[in-house]
Design a protein around this motif. Sequence first.
Motif, PDB file in Angstrom:
ATOM      1  N   GLY A   1       2.760  -1.285 -27.942  1.00  0.00           N
ATOM      2  CA  GLY A   1       3.624  -0.465 -27.108  1.00  0.00           C
ATOM      3  C   GLY A   1       2.933   0.060 -25.865  1.00  0.00           C
ATOM      4  O   GLY A   1       1.721  -0.119 -25.671  1.00  0.00           O
ATOM      5  N   GLY A   2       3.688   0.753 -25.036  1.00  0.00           N
ATOM      6  CA  GLY A   2       3.162   1.259 -23.774  1.00  0.00           C
ATOM      7  C   GLY A   2       2.139   2.366 -23.934  1.00  0.00           C
ATOM      8  O   GLY A   2       1.388   2.660 -22.992  1.00  0.00           O
ATOM      9  N   MET A   3       2.078   3.011 -25.117  1.00  0.00           N
ATOM     10  CA  MET A   3       1.142   4.109 -25.335  1.00  0.00           C
ATOM     11  C   MET A   3      -0.083   3.670 -26.132  1.00  0.00           C
ATOM     12  O   MET A   3      -0.929   4.489 -26.467  1.00  0.00           O
ATOM     13  CB  MET A   3       1.855   5.244 -26.082  1.00  0.00           C
ATOM     14  N   ALA A   4      -0.184   2.375 -26.421  1.00  0.00           N
ATOM     15  CA  ALA A   4      -1.223   1.880 -27.329  1.00  0.00           C
ATOM     16  C   ALA A   4      -2.642   2.190 -26.851  1.00  0.00           C
ATOM     17  O   ALA A   4      -3.547   2.388 -27.663  1.00  0.00           O
ATOM     18  CB  ALA A   4      -1.062   0.378 -27.539  1.00  0.00           C
ATOM     19  N   ASP A   5      -2.833   2.246 -25.540  1.00  0.00           N
ATOM     20  CA  ASP A   5      -4.174   2.470 -24.988  1.00  0.00           C
ATOM     21  C   ASP A   5      -4.427   3.929 -24.622  1.00  0.00           C
ATOM     22  O   ASP A   5      -5.430   4.245 -23.962  1.00  0.00           O
ATOM     23  CB  ASP A   5      -4.381   1.592 -23.744  1.00  0.00           C
ATOM     24  N   MET A   6      -3.577   4.830 -25.028  1.00  0.00           N
ATOM     25  CA  MET A   6      -3.734   6.235 -24.659  1.00  0.00           C
ATOM     26  C   MET A   6      -5.000   6.821 -25.283  1.00  0.00           C
ATOM     27  O   MET A   6      -5.190   6.764 -26.493  1.00  0.00           O
ATOM     28  CB  MET A   6      -2.510   7.038 -25.110  1.00  0.00           C
ATOM     29  N   ASP A   7      -5.875   7.389 -24.445  1.00  0.00           N
ATOM     30  CA  ASP A   7      -7.106   7.984 -24.958  1.00  0.00           C
ATOM     31  C   ASP A   7      -6.897   9.475 -25.222  1.00  0.00           C
ATOM     32  O   ASP A   7      -5.802  10.008 -25.024  1.00  0.00           O
ATOM     33  CB  ASP A   7      -8.280   7.746 -24.005  1.00  0.00           C
ATOM     34  N   VAL A   8      -7.952  10.138 -25.658  1.00  0.00           N
ATOM     35  CA  VAL A   8      -7.825  11.533 -26.071  1.00  0.00           C
ATOM     36  C   VAL A   8      -7.443  12.446 -24.900  1.00  0.00           C
ATOM     37  O   VAL A   8      -6.724  13.430 -25.088  1.00  0.00           O
ATOM     38  CB  VAL A   8      -9.129  12.015 -26.738  1.00  0.00           C
ATOM     39  N   PHE A   9      -7.883  12.090 -23.688  1.00  0.00           N
ATOM     40  CA  PHE A   9      -7.555  12.925 -22.528  1.00  0.00           C
ATOM     41  C   PHE A   9      -6.085  12.763 -22.143  1.00  0.00           C
ATOM     42  O   PHE A   9      -5.417  13.744 -21.778  1.00  0.00           O
ATOM     43  CB  PHE A   9      -8.461  12.549 -21.352  1.00  0.00           C
ATOM     44  N   GLU A  10      -5.574  11.544 -22.222  1.00  0.00           N
ATOM     45  CA  GLU A  10      -4.160  11.315 -21.937  1.00  0.00           C
ATOM     46  C   GLU A  10      -3.287  11.963 -23.014  1.00  0.00           C
ATOM     47  O   GLU A  10      -2.207  12.474 -22.713  1.00  0.00           O
ATOM     48  CB  GLU A  10      -3.890   9.813 -21.854  1.00  0.00           C
ATOM     49  N   PHE A  11      -3.755  11.925 -24.257  1.00  0.00           N
ATOM     50  CA  PHE A  11      -3.029  12.592 -25.328  1.00  0.00           C
ATOM     51  C   PHE A  11      -2.961  14.101 -25.071  1.00  0.00           C
ATOM     52  O   PHE A  11      -1.910  14.727 -25.219  1.00  0.00           O
ATOM     53  CB  PHE A  11      -3.702  12.324 -26.673  1.00  0.00           C
ATOM     54  N   ALA A  12      -4.087  14.675 -24.678  1.00  0.00           N
ATOM     55  CA  ALA A  12      -4.114  16.110 -24.384  1.00  0.00           C
ATOM     56  C   ALA A  12      -3.150  16.448 -23.244  1.00  0.00           C
ATOM     57  O   ALA A  12      -2.460  17.473 -23.287  1.00  0.00           O
ATOM     58  CB  ALA A  12      -5.534  16.546 -24.032  1.00  0.00           C
ATOM     59  N   ALA A  13      -3.079  15.571 -22.238  1.00  0.00           N
ATOM     60  CA  ALA A  13      -2.159  15.807 -21.128  1.00  0.00           C
ATOM     61  C   ALA A  13      -0.715  15.768 -21.613  1.00  0.00           C
ATOM     62  O   ALA A  13       0.121  16.581 -21.196  1.00  0.00           O
ATOM     63  CB  ALA A  13      -2.380  14.770 -20.042  1.00  0.00           C
TER      64      ALA A  13
END
Length: 279
Positions: free
Chosen positions: A123-135
């Motif tokens: 999916g489009g969120m598969a590469d989300m890292d911890v900083f993007e998750f926090a955002a």
Amino acid sequence: MRHTLPLAPQFYVTAPQPCPYLEGRMERKLFTALQGEQAEDLNDALSKQGFRRSQNVLYRPSCSDCNACLSARIRVADFVPSKSQKRTEKKNEHLSRRTRAPWATEEQYDLFRHYLDDRHADGGMADMDVFEFAAMIEETPIKSRVIEYSARSEDGKTRDLAAVCLTDVLDDGLSMVYSFYDPARRADSLGTFVILDHIRLAKEAGLPYVYLGYWVPGSPKMAYKSKFSALEVYTGGQWTDLGDPEEFDSRPHPLSSDPIAEQVAQIDLPGARPVRGKD
């Protein structure tokens, strides 16, 4: 491309990209920034018109030849759980709920990664890292909460995080922005349970609706939403009962969507005189 209304937020349209719900189709979104002193009023007003929030952006599908994506919400007062949903509530009654300010934790991110890797690895969120998750969790200009559901560990001394939902508090309901859960507990139907608990929360708070995001006829990923009673969808500029989900046609039609400028002109903004009626 940009379209504006006098003394109003600016609206933009994304470039077409592959639709994540219906194979072989392209999607684009109409969106505007969510910021400033009027952020909550704008979020409340546009949520009632089919928009959704992602961090500091409000968006709504605006595909050129398809209008399959329909914003969905549950009328809390009229909701009646099915036998299956009652079993789901019973199965998860041991879970404890904790409501927190929108602040990301490592435990949340670990659960989020397990969920994505198991359910949405492509999916489009598969590469989300911890900083993007926090955002995603923390960048909110409106009243938001992180609702955690935990189960007691085998040793009975700690609690294991089972599910999480980022939830916005609107003036007329709870909007479930994004939820995820432990894929190892798939048999517990945690996604359904979190929705059922939000219905309970909304009822306790005297809020009439729970907003579920988009329901897409013909998309297996979204089929679970149509199983909730008292479900409404936003179509033709108003909220209407879903009725029989089989009656909705997801096939594209070249005349199914209004031009962008007309769509923008029809949006009712807070403090402005309504352009078209709502429920």
